[in-house]
Design a protein around this motif. Structure first.
Motif, PDB file in Angstrom:
ATOM      1  N   TRP A 130      10.432 -74.014  29.687  1.00  0.00           N
ATOM      2  CA  TRP A 130      10.054 -72.759  29.047  1.00  0.00           C
ATOM      3  C   TRP A 130       8.690 -72.831  28.996  1.00  0.00           C
ATOM      4  CZ3 TRP A 130      12.770 -68.259  28.449  1.00  0.00           C
ATOM      5  CH2 TRP A 130      12.167 -67.187  27.583  1.00  0.00           C
ATOM      6  N   ALA A 168       3.927 -78.294  20.127  1.00  0.00           N
ATOM      7  CA  ALA A 168       3.411 -77.433  21.133  1.00  0.00           C
ATOM      8  C   ALA A 168       1.980 -77.004  20.865  1.00  0.00           C
ATOM      9  CB  ALA A 168       4.565 -76.205  21.138  1.00  0.00           C
ATOM     10  N   ILE A 180       8.078 -83.540  26.156  1.00  0.00           N
ATOM     11  CA  ILE A 180       8.619 -82.902  25.157  1.00  0.00           C
ATOM     12  C   ILE A 180       7.917 -81.438  25.545  1.00  0.00           C
ATOM     13  CG2 ILE A 180       9.031 -82.670  22.782  1.00  0.00           C
ATOM     14  CD1 ILE A 180      10.425 -85.203  23.973  1.00  0.00           C
ATOM     15  N   ALA A 181       6.820 -81.104  25.029  1.00  0.00           N
ATOM     16  CA  ALA A 181       6.142 -80.175  25.365  1.00  0.00           C
ATOM     17  C   ALA A 181       5.026 -80.617  26.322  1.00  0.00           C
ATOM     18  CB  ALA A 181       5.652 -79.348  24.318  1.00  0.00           C
ATOM     19  N   TYR A 202      14.087 -75.531  22.006  1.00  0.00           N
ATOM     20  CA  TYR A 202      14.194 -75.355  20.647  1.00  0.00           C
ATOM     21  C   TYR A 202      14.621 -74.320  20.399  1.00  0.00           C
ATOM     22  CZ  TYR A 202      10.088 -78.847  20.310  1.00  0.00           C
ATOM     23  OH  TYR A 202       9.499 -80.157  20.397  1.00  0.00           O
ATOM     24  N   TYR A 203      14.997 -73.155  21.139  1.00  0.00           N
ATOM     25  CA  TYR A 203      15.713 -72.149  20.889  1.00  0.00           C
ATOM     26  C   TYR A 203      16.863 -72.019  21.902  1.00  0.00           C
ATOM     27  CZ  TYR A 203      11.735 -70.360  17.930  1.00  0.00           C
ATOM     28  OH  TYR A 203      10.666 -70.387  17.183  1.00  0.00           O
ATOM     29  N   ALA A 222       0.152 -79.882  22.167  1.00  0.00           N
ATOM     30  CA  ALA A 222       0.372 -79.678  23.780  1.00  0.00           C
ATOM     31  C   ALA A 222      -0.663 -78.513  24.367  1.00  0.00           C
ATOM     32  CB  ALA A 222       1.983 -79.322  24.254  1.00  0.00           C
ATOM     33  N   GLY A 226       9.636 -67.505  22.315  1.00  0.00           N
ATOM     34  CA  GLY A 226       9.966 -68.928  22.377  1.00  0.00           C
ATOM     35  C   GLY A 226       9.070 -70.038  21.879  1.00  0.00           C
ATOM     36  N   TRP A 227       8.024 -69.415  20.901  1.00  0.00           N
ATOM     37  CA  TRP A 227       7.130 -70.386  20.606  1.00  0.00           C
ATOM     38  C   TRP A 227       7.386 -71.121  19.484  1.00  0.00           C
ATOM     39  CZ3 TRP A 227       3.322 -72.826  22.241  1.00  0.00           C
ATOM     40  CH2 TRP A 227       1.973 -73.364  21.234  1.00  0.00           C
ATOM     41  N   SER A 228       7.187 -72.379  19.372  1.00  0.00           N
ATOM     42  CA  SER A 228       7.673 -73.165  18.301  1.00  0.00           C
ATOM     43  C   SER A 228       7.154 -74.641  18.298  1.00  0.00           C
ATOM     44  CB  SER A 228       9.140 -73.371  18.245  1.00  0.00           C
ATOM     45  OG  SER A 228       9.638 -74.085  17.311  1.00  0.00           O
ATOM     46  N   SER A 229       7.113 -75.203  17.000  1.00  0.00           N
ATOM     47  CA  SER A 229       6.760 -76.676  16.847  1.00  0.00           C
ATOM     48  C   SER A 229       5.464 -76.945  16.746  1.00  0.00           C
ATOM     49  CB  SER A 229       7.667 -77.462  17.796  1.00  0.00           C
ATOM     50  OG  SER A 229       6.831 -77.761  19.047  1.00  0.00           O
ATOM     51  N   CYS A 256      15.913 -69.787  24.883  1.00  0.00           N
ATOM     52  CA  CYS A 256      14.933 -70.273  25.879  1.00  0.00           C
ATOM     53  C   CYS A 256      14.914 -71.537  26.101  1.00  0.00           C
ATOM     54  CB  CYS A 256      13.413 -70.168  24.827  1.00  0.00           C
ATOM     55  SG  CYS A 256      13.281 -68.840  23.872  1.00  0.00           S
ATOM     56  N   HIS A 269       8.041 -66.056  17.415  1.00  0.00           N
ATOM     57  CA  HIS A 269       9.578 -66.389  17.919  1.00  0.00           C
ATOM     58  C   HIS A 269       9.811 -65.832  19.108  1.00  0.00           C
ATOM     59  CE1 HIS A 269      10.473 -67.520  13.328  1.00  0.00           C
ATOM     60  NE2 HIS A 269       9.750 -68.542  13.946  1.00  0.00           N
ATOM     61  N   GLY A 278      11.631 -75.091  16.366  1.00  0.00           N
ATOM     62  CA  GLY A 278      12.672 -74.082  16.530  1.00  0.00           C
ATOM     63  C   GLY A 278      13.015 -73.276  15.247  1.00  0.00           C
ATOM     64  N   TYR A 312       5.468 -68.224  12.987  1.00  0.00           N
ATOM     65  CA  TYR A 312       6.510 -67.061  12.573  1.00  0.00           C
ATOM     66  C   TYR A 312       6.278 -66.053  13.109  1.00  0.00           C
ATOM     67  CZ  TYR A 312       7.484 -64.024   8.488  1.00  0.00           C
ATOM     68  OH  TYR A 312       8.400 -63.134   7.811  1.00  0.00           O
ATOM     69  N   CYS A 372       1.654 -74.323  27.517  1.00  0.00           N
ATOM     70  CA  CYS A 372       2.487 -75.556  27.476  1.00  0.00           C
ATOM     71  C   CYS A 372       3.761 -75.142  28.081  1.00  0.00           C
ATOM     72  CB  CYS A 372       2.443 -76.408  26.263  1.00  0.00           C
ATOM     73  SG  CYS A 372       3.383 -75.499  24.840  1.00  0.00           S
ATOM     74  N   THR A 373       4.419 -76.269  28.386  1.00  0.00           N
ATOM     75  CA  THR A 373       5.908 -76.106  28.793  1.00  0.00           C
ATOM     76  C   THR A 373       6.904 -76.783  27.813  1.00  0.00           C
ATOM     77  OG1 THR A 373       5.018 -76.024  31.066  1.00  0.00           O
ATOM     78  CG2 THR A 373       7.281 -76.266  30.854  1.00  0.00           C
ATOM     79  N   PHE A 374       7.802 -76.275  27.265  1.00  0.00           N
ATOM     80  CA  PHE A 374       8.611 -76.934  26.672  1.00  0.00           C
ATOM     81  C   PHE A 374       9.664 -77.657  27.524  1.00  0.00           C
ATOM     82  CE2 PHE A 374       7.089 -73.521  23.887  1.00  0.00           C
ATOM     83  CZ  PHE A 374       6.658 -74.097  22.444  1.00  0.00           C
ATOM     84  N   GLU A 375       9.931 -78.760  27.355  1.00  0.00           N
ATOM     85  CA  GLU A 375      10.721 -79.383  28.165  1.00  0.00           C
ATOM     86  C   GLU A 375      12.024 -79.714  27.520  1.00  0.00           C
ATOM     87  OE1 GLU A 375      10.372 -79.870  31.512  1.00  0.00           O
ATOM     88  OE2 GLU A 375       8.241 -79.598  31.615  1.00  0.00           O
ATOM     89  N   ARG A 376      12.035 -79.388  26.275  1.00  0.00           N
ATOM     90  CA  ARG A 376      13.644 -79.636  25.551  1.00  0.00           C
ATOM     91  C   ARG A 376      13.760 -78.297  25.008  1.00  0.00           C
ATOM     92  NH1 ARG A 376      13.289 -81.745  19.507  1.00  0.00           N
ATOM     93  NH2 ARG A 376      14.460 -79.871  19.668  1.00  0.00           N
TER      94      ARG A 376
END
Ligand SMILES: [Zn+2]
Lengths: 136, 401
Positions: free
Chosen positions: A82, B161, B215-216, A74-75, B164, B155-158, A78, B152, B137, B149, A68-72
């Motif tokens: 992303w 995702a 979003i993702a 989160y960190y 997605a 950049g993996w989160s939510s 990153c 991180h 995040g 956990y 997947c691609t983060f388009e907003r």
């Protein structure tokens, strides 16, 4: 160029994983009794309940499972877009990572990739992060 | 090993929902929106405890019971059991806290059926919008060993995702499209438009969905649920006591729970199998306990933190084959008046993000035939289902008499 990244999880067993990465080695825990390979690090084999492991080198060969691609954001480390990929290691475990040198867009499940290391840094200091590039 | 079907069947249809209550989702969300526009803080008039208390008062009034009749209390959301009991002025003989309704409701049924107590109030309050709760995040779930956990540094989160990636896996395996997925959010929004208390009531056109921001990727803003303040309460008692109460009882006919905790952080069951196996196990239990099949289900309430839940649940619970969930939902099939009306109050995508709690309330209102403009004609049964981190949960309801 050293990339700033969100903090690693550190502690028993995790420290060993990252120490091998820092030597450019991609090793995971393998149970001495039943041979099951574990990721993320674990205090006990969830197959046979043994607590004796060997940190076994992985071949580094894997295939893309999904992405997947983060388009907003989160960190803050990153920025979007992303890309995250979930790859299946040749030895079995799934591994969450990032693509290096290619974009995931349009990639098929099963696309072969191989591990490489990025020079990174977090609050605990510099480290090498396993990521995946397209295999030849 | 596992559940004992003959004993579970003895519990089927023995406990009834006799009262439901919820808070003013739409009004509270609108007040927060106005505050934002005027540059004020978006803090609601009620905190999580106030929302829980209001929902309880309404559920109690709906049930016709008195406060003194409640002897069991289960709480969910960011509220503490002890404090909720104190606010309500109740010393329960049975109680539990800290889960979603799909876990708590079956536990309450078991407590009542076993004689541990007679009448349970399930209570949820969550001022998540006012509190600025962040999902992903550094927010909820990032500080304990969940599926975020360990990952991180990549950049993996939510949760979004995760879904997605699940939808991407569905696309890669079955060739499904984003346009097909859009039918989920667009249909559920249509249902919300028939519910005055739904937060989101403007239609989503095909163009608006297709051109919405990601979003993702491949999930768009419309594939994500709301974040809003609210509370829900549900009162359960024995079938016998329910006979003396004013509202048509809604019987809990069955429930199912199956888990895939092994490999939860590895995400194997999620990404390889899209949870189909655990969904099937959960469904097998609930269908067998309630002596129903998919053909008997007149109304379907799915957890919908993300639109992707719906096709995957339809596939996993056997309403269609794996990979066919998005074809199944086209052409009005999941609309009110269609073959399997889904999330008729607007779910969490459009009514209120009550983390599974508002779904139970809508199932009850439909089965009492008090859903007004969105009533599914003469509906007799409803199924709720959920899959999330490591598990699949289902509840079967039947209209009592
Ligand atoms: Zn072992």
């Amino acid at each position: 160029m050293t990339e700033r990244r969100p903090n690693r999880t550190l502690g028993p067993d995790h420290d060993t994983f990252w120490a091998y990465c820092n030597q450019g080695e991609f090793r995971l825990q393998q149970c001495n009794t039943c041979s099951k390979i574990q990721w993320p690090p674990t205090p006990m084999c969830n197959e046979c309940l043994s607590d004796e492991f060997t940190w076994t080198p992985m071949s580094g060969r894997a295939t893309i499972n999904t992405y997947c691609t983060f388009e907003r954001p989160y960190y803050k480390e990153c920025p979007p877009p992303w890309e995250a990929i979930l790859v299946e290691l040749e030895e079995g475990p799934l591994f969450m990572s990032n693509p290096k040198g290619f974009s995931v867009e349009g990639k098929e499940r099963g696309t072969p990739v191989k591990v490489t290391f990025l020079d990174c840094e977090d609050d605990a200091g510099p480290f090498k992060l396993p990521v995946f590039e397209l295999a030849d | 090993m596992g559940y004992d079907l003959s004993r579970l069947r003895q519990v089927s249809d023995q406990v009834a929902v006799v009262g439901v209550g919820d808070t003013d989702y739409a009004k509270d969300y609108e007040a927060a929106r106005v505050a934002r526009q005027e540059g004020r803080e978006e803090i609601g008039a009620l905190d999580s405890y106030g929302l829980a208390a209001l929902a309880f008062r309404r559920a109690l009034a709906d049930s016709g019971l008195k406060k003194e009749d409640i002897d069991g209390i289960a709480v969910g959301g960011p509220v503490v059991h002890q404090r909720v009991c104190e606010i309500l002025g109740i010393n329960p003989v049975w109680g539990i806290e800290g889960h979603q309704s799909d876990i708590l409701l079956p536990l309450a049924v078991q407590a009542i059926a076993s004689g541990a107590c007679t009448t349970v109030a399930l209570i949820y309050g969550n001022a998540q919008r006012s509190m600025g709760t962040r999902y992903g995040g550094g927010g909820i779930g990032s500080d304990q060993p969940t599926s975020y956990y360990y990952y991180h540094p990549w950049g993996w989160s939510s949760q979004g995702a995760h879904y997605a990636m699940m939808f991407k896996a569905h696309q890669l395996m079955y060739g499904s499209t984003e346009e097909q997925l859009g039918t989920v959010s667009r249909t559920i929004r249509k249902h919300a438009m028939l519910n005055d208390n739904a937060v989101m009531k403007t239609p989503i056109s095909e163009d608006e969905y297709n051109n919405a921001r990601y979003i993702a990727r491949p999930l768009k803003i419309y594939d994500y649920c709301l974040v809003n303040d609210g509370g829900v309460a549900i009162i359960l008692t024995t079938k016998e006591r329910a006979k003396d109460l004013p509202k048509t009882p809604v019987l809990v006919s069955g429930f199912g729970r199956a888990t895939a905790e092994i490999g939860a952080t590895q995400l194997r069951d999620r990404m390889f199998d899209l949870y189909h196996e655990v969904l099937k196990q959960s469904g097998d239990q609930a269908f067998a306990m309630s002596q129903m099949t998919t053909k008997d289900v007149g109304h379907f309430q799915t957890y919908d933190a993300f639109s992707v839940h719906l096709p995957i649940n339809l596939e996993g619970f056997g309403f269609c084959k794996p990979g066919e969930g998005l074809e199944y939902i086209q052409d009005g099939r999941i609309e009110i008046g269609g073959e399997l009306p889904c999330n008729t109050s607007g779910g969490m995508l459009s009514e209120s993000y009550m983390q599974s709690w508002n779904h139970q309330v809508e199932a009850v209102r439909q089965l009492r035939h008090e859903a007004g403009r969105r009533q599914v004609e003469d509906v007799q049964t409803s199924m709720f289902c959920h899959h999330g981190s490591g598990g699949a949960f289902s509840i079967m309801y039947r209209r009592g008499n």
